[in-house]
Design a protein around this motif. Structure first.
Motif, PDB file in Angstrom:
ATOM      1  N   UNK A 251      -6.287   3.678 -25.213  1.00 19.24           N
ATOM      2  CA  UNK A 251      -6.816   4.776 -24.731  1.00 19.24           C
ATOM      3  C   UNK A 251      -8.468   4.139 -24.501  1.00 19.24           C
ATOM      4  N   UNK A 252      -9.010   3.213 -25.425  1.00 15.52           N
ATOM      5  CA  UNK A 252     -10.224   2.538 -25.414  1.00 15.52           C
ATOM      6  C   UNK A 252     -10.152   1.803 -24.005  1.00 15.52           C
ATOM      7  N   UNK A 253      -8.928   0.963 -23.597  1.00 17.63           N
ATOM      8  CA  UNK A 253      -9.023   0.238 -22.594  1.00 17.63           C
ATOM      9  C   UNK A 253      -9.095   1.081 -21.312  1.00 17.63           C
ATOM     10  N   UNK A 254      -8.479   2.158 -21.265  1.00 11.03           N
ATOM     11  CA  UNK A 254      -8.589   3.041 -20.098  1.00 11.03           C
ATOM     12  C   UNK A 254      -9.732   3.903 -19.917  1.00 11.03           C
ATOM     13  N   UNK A 255     -10.397   4.093 -20.881  1.00 14.38           N
ATOM     14  CA  UNK A 255     -11.764   4.827 -20.874  1.00 14.38           C
ATOM     15  C   UNK A 255     -12.718   3.954 -20.166  1.00 14.38           C
ATOM     16  N   UNK A 256     -12.484   2.432 -20.463  1.00 13.14           N
ATOM     17  CA  UNK A 256     -13.670   1.808 -19.724  1.00 13.14           C
ATOM     18  C   UNK A 256     -13.186   0.806 -18.347  1.00 13.14           C
ATOM     19  N   UNK A 257     -11.988   1.384 -18.033  1.00 11.27           N
ATOM     20  CA  UNK A 257     -11.183   0.953 -17.103  1.00 11.27           C
ATOM     21  C   UNK A 257     -11.165  -0.735 -17.305  1.00 11.27           C
ATOM     22  N   UNK A 258     -10.753  -0.886 -18.313  1.00 14.52           N
ATOM     23  CA  UNK A 258     -10.808  -2.346 -18.853  1.00 14.52           C
ATOM     24  C   UNK A 258      -9.245  -2.659 -19.117  1.00 14.52           C
ATOM     25  N   UNK A 259      -8.411  -3.163 -18.276  1.00 11.05           N
ATOM     26  CA  UNK A 259      -7.250  -3.454 -18.569  1.00 11.05           C
ATOM     27  C   UNK A 259      -6.884  -4.976 -18.484  1.00 11.05           C
ATOM     28  N   UNK A 260      -7.663  -5.848 -18.449  1.00  9.55           N
ATOM     29  CA  UNK A 260      -7.753  -7.080 -18.232  1.00  9.55           C
ATOM     30  C   UNK A 260      -7.081  -7.797 -19.467  1.00  9.55           C
ATOM     31  N   UNK A 261      -7.774  -7.435 -20.580  1.00  7.96           N
ATOM     32  CA  UNK A 261      -7.185  -7.818 -21.762  1.00  7.96           C
ATOM     33  C   UNK A 261      -5.695  -7.635 -21.985  1.00  7.96           C
ATOM     34  N   UNK A 289     -11.008  12.672 -18.270  1.00  9.94           N
ATOM     35  CA  UNK A 289     -10.575  11.466 -18.542  1.00  9.94           C
ATOM     36  C   UNK A 289     -11.032  10.306 -17.522  1.00  9.94           C
ATOM     37  N   UNK A 290     -11.930  10.645 -16.580  1.00 14.92           N
ATOM     38  CA  UNK A 290     -12.112   9.546 -15.676  1.00 14.92           C
ATOM     39  C   UNK A 290     -12.847   8.459 -16.554  1.00 14.92           C
ATOM     40  N   UNK A 291     -12.471   7.074 -15.948  1.00 14.88           N
ATOM     41  CA  UNK A 291     -13.087   5.854 -16.498  1.00 14.88           C
ATOM     42  C   UNK A 291     -14.422   5.945 -16.720  1.00 14.88           C
ATOM     43  N   UNK A 292     -14.881   5.314 -17.552  1.00 16.11           N
ATOM     44  CA  UNK A 292     -16.514   5.093 -17.663  1.00 16.11           C
ATOM     45  C   UNK A 292     -16.939   3.752 -17.107  1.00 16.11           C
ATOM     46  N   UNK A 293     -17.175   3.873 -15.540  1.00 13.91           N
ATOM     47  CA  UNK A 293     -17.755   2.725 -15.017  1.00 13.91           C
ATOM     48  C   UNK A 293     -19.088   3.183 -14.221  1.00 13.91           C
ATOM     49  N   UNK A 294     -19.797   2.186 -13.849  1.00 14.04           N
ATOM     50  CA  UNK A 294     -21.000   2.452 -13.154  1.00 14.04           C
ATOM     51  C   UNK A 294     -20.718   3.006 -11.592  1.00 14.04           C
TER      52      UNK A 294
END
Length: 663
Positions: A251-261, A289-294
């Protein structure tokens, strides 16, 4: 002569010690060596907190030692070098391979540049190595250049008789085509010797894209420790097999569109989740639930953003269901009120929460049976089993978690500094609060932190009973969001409310008493006393809660007794805090707090010689330079000296016979 030792009582230990020092001469030599070490300057410690996957910024701060190398270069060369020359030298030390490629493309007389630069690097290396014994420096040197570097460090060019000798060594390095290799090697030695010990105050994971890369660096770092943070603990729980923690990590990874790790770092298979999300929420925009990105972030297109939002909602709903089961299994946690689906009126799209009814922003829950809202659907059950398997078989993740276990715990005490990530739970009157870590077992303060540390390790030990291991694995979730967890210490985690309730009042997460009392010097002294930190010059060092420097908040609290060094290392916090984190340096002269501005990139640092713009604040300086004798190592060395002196007495008075050393 009066015998001041209890030789008969200590004979077993002394015989063991005599195997390492079988003669009076060898024991005496070791005493001389240890006494000399006590009078060396205290080595430099480096404190970082809340890295949150910001790999490039972490790597740069590690390379420049939070400005410590730059400070050494300035002290060494003063006005003898222009600012641009000092900046270029620092960049070369930080990024030798990359900088050398640029230099060779621009320098007209590369041999002359090599000669001047190697002299300067040797001077810097000599400065940073001056706090250590020759033996310790020698162990830090690369095998290929160990002898050469030792010779250059031991000799000084201002000695007329040695100048030619030194110049011939450097000329030969250049003539044999080894200049690049030597520069890279000595730059790495400088980086290593600039910092003796690295302390990380938790939260390597989440938000940023490079947590796995940070762990790769730490796996090979020479001397470091970590006090676990709440984000580390939730990853440890996921690796241990806690399904609620697995969902939280996703959930946290998706929240910040951070799937790299997840994907590149650990190879976690997200295809089952993506397939399930598209099938289940294909007609749902999942706006909450849209990702938090700039807005200017172009890493992902609109189609991918929508898929991430759908995956985000799918894993969040599954997470809330799994959490509810844990609360049923563990009523002693007192978290049954967080089974929020049981408070939802699915027909009217409302929720009754703490005496008030709120309209939900969305009530599209196709996997929920209103009569049994926390029951997993067959598809959700299949999904969590696949995700569980993916986490459990990931060798690299399991290796990194073992690294966290080997180097970490819930707290640390180093040189009269008490380190922990977030808090020590306190009662309303500021006394230590008892927290139930096992059913019927309550602990507070030091015993609480030790007990939690043991419980965390139980989850990974093969000799643990099934019952103990199951409870330990479950407890990771409590550590993540339990109201009395020293890694959270808030009344509740309002994740559900932030997703589904518009009113901000429902998002409030009241902090525990620790955060009310941490400005009070007496309370800080009380905590330090409880942890056995007795020296007058003592401190608590924390992370976890970002310091809002933009609003005037100060990281130094309780009249200097407490330092909070989470200034928002993660990019996600930069707007909120106004800075890009704090780091702390503790050297022989005292404490220096470094406030950083956002890091651009390693590429920019290499091309333009740019560094992280930092402001150094003198926190506390000592009137006398601190020595090894003033540190924890000094205490240990004095104990060793006392033992060796007793061994000498035993030799000289015939309690133990000297043995000839083997040749």
């Amino acid at each position: 002569m009066e015998n001041k030792y209890d030789i008969e009582k200590d004979m077993r230990y002394l015989r063991l010690l005599s195997k390492s020092f079988p003669t009076v001469a060898e024991a005496s030599t070791e005493i001389i060596n240890l006494q000399a070490i006590l009078h060396l300057p205290k080595a430099t410690e480096h404190f970082l907190a809340d890295l949150h996957g910001e790999y490039q910024a972490f790597q740069h701060v590690l390379k420049n030692a939070s400005g410590n190398i730059k400070r050494k270069v300035n002290e060494l060369f003063g006005i003898s070098l222009r600012e641009t020359e000092k900046r270029e030298l620092c960049t070369l030390i930080y990024y030798p391979e990359q900088k050398l490629e640029l230099v060779k493309d621009t320098e007209r007389d590369i041999n002359d540049w090599y000669h001047i630069t190697i002299h300067r690097l040797v001077a810097v290396c000599r400065t940073v190595s001056s706090k250590y014994t020759r033996s310790k420096v020698r162990k830090s040197l690369p095998k290929d250049f160990s002898y050469i570097i030792q010779e250059l460090l031991d000799e000084r060019s201002e000695d007329v008789n040695k100048a030619a000798y030194i110049n011939v060594i450097i000329d030969t390095i250049i003539d044999t085509g080894r200049a690049d290799d030597f520069i890279i090697a000595i730059s790495n030695v400088i980086q290593r010797l600039a910092i003796d010990q690295l302390h990380i105050l938790g939260d390597v994971y989440d938000r940023g894209p490079g947590a796995h890369k940070i762990m790769d660096i730490l796996d090979h770092y020479h001397n470091w420790d970590i006090t676990w943070g709440n984000h580390d603990i939730v990853w440890m729980g996921a690796a241990a097999g806690n399904n609620a923690c697995i969902c939280t990590v996703l959930r946290l990874s998706l929240r910040y569109a951070n799937l790299t790790t997840l994907e590149d770092g650990y190879g976690i298979n997200l295809l089952p989740l993506a397939t399930f999300a598209m099938e289940t929420y294909g007609n749902d925009p999942c706006a909450e639930f849209a990702p938090r990105i700039a807005d200017h972030d172009t890493r992902i297109d609109s189609k991918t953003k929508r898929l991430i939002a759908q995956m985000h909602k799918a894993i969040s709903v599954l997470s809330f269901k799994l959490e509810a089961k844990l609360y049923d299994d563990h009523p002693e946690w007192g978290m049954q009120d967080r089974k929020l689906f049981e408070h939802v009126d699915f027909k009217n799209g409302t929720i009754d929460l703490y005496g008030k009814t709120y309209q939900l922003t969305s009530c599209n829950f196709p996997t929920i049976d209103p009569k049994n809202p926390n029951q997993l659907s067959a598809e959700e059950q299949e999904l969590i089993e696949k995700l569980h398997h993916s986490f459990s078989v990931c060798e690299k993740l399991q290796k990194h978690i073992r690294t966290l276990l080997n180097h970490g715990c819930m707290y640390g005490i180093y040189n009269n500094n008490l380190l922990y990530h977030a808090s020590i739970p306190l009662n309303d009157n500021g006394t230590l609060k008892e927290v139930e870590i096992f059913p019927g077992c309550k602990r507070a303060g030091l015993k609480l932190m030790k007990g939690i540390g043991q419980l965390v390790r139980t989850a990974f030990q093969n000799d643990s009973t099934n019952m103990d291991k199951t409870y330990a694995i479950d407890f990771f979730h409590y550590l993540w969001c339990g109201p009395n967890s020293p890694l959270f210490d808030k009344a509740k985690m309002t994740t559900f409310e932030r997703y589904f309730i518009k009113e901000k009042e429902a998002h409030t997460e009241p902090k525990g008493n620790y955060f009310k009392f941490r400005e009070d010097e007496k309370i800080c002294d009380y905590i330090l006393d409880a942890f056995g930190v007795k020296e007058p010059n003592r401190h608590i060092i924390n992370g976890h809660v970002p310091v809002h420097a933009r609003d005037g908040e100060k990281p130094i609290k309780a009249n200097g007794k407490l330092m909070v060094i989470d200034g928002g290392f993660s990019q996600a916090y930069h707007k909120e805090t106004g800075i890009a984190g704090y780091t702390l340096i503790y050297h022989s002269r005292g404490f220096q707090l470094v406030q950083h501005e956002p890091f651009t990139s390693a590429k920019d640092a290499i091309l333009r010689g740019s560094d992280i713009k930092s402001t150094t604040q003198i926190v506390e300086m000592s009137s006398n330079r601190m020595l090894v004798d003033d540190t924890d190592i000094g205490t240990e060395l004095r104990s060793q000296i006392a033992d060796l002196e007793e061994l000498l007495y035993a030799y000289r008075h015939g309690y133990i016979t000297e043995r000839e050393t083997r040749r």
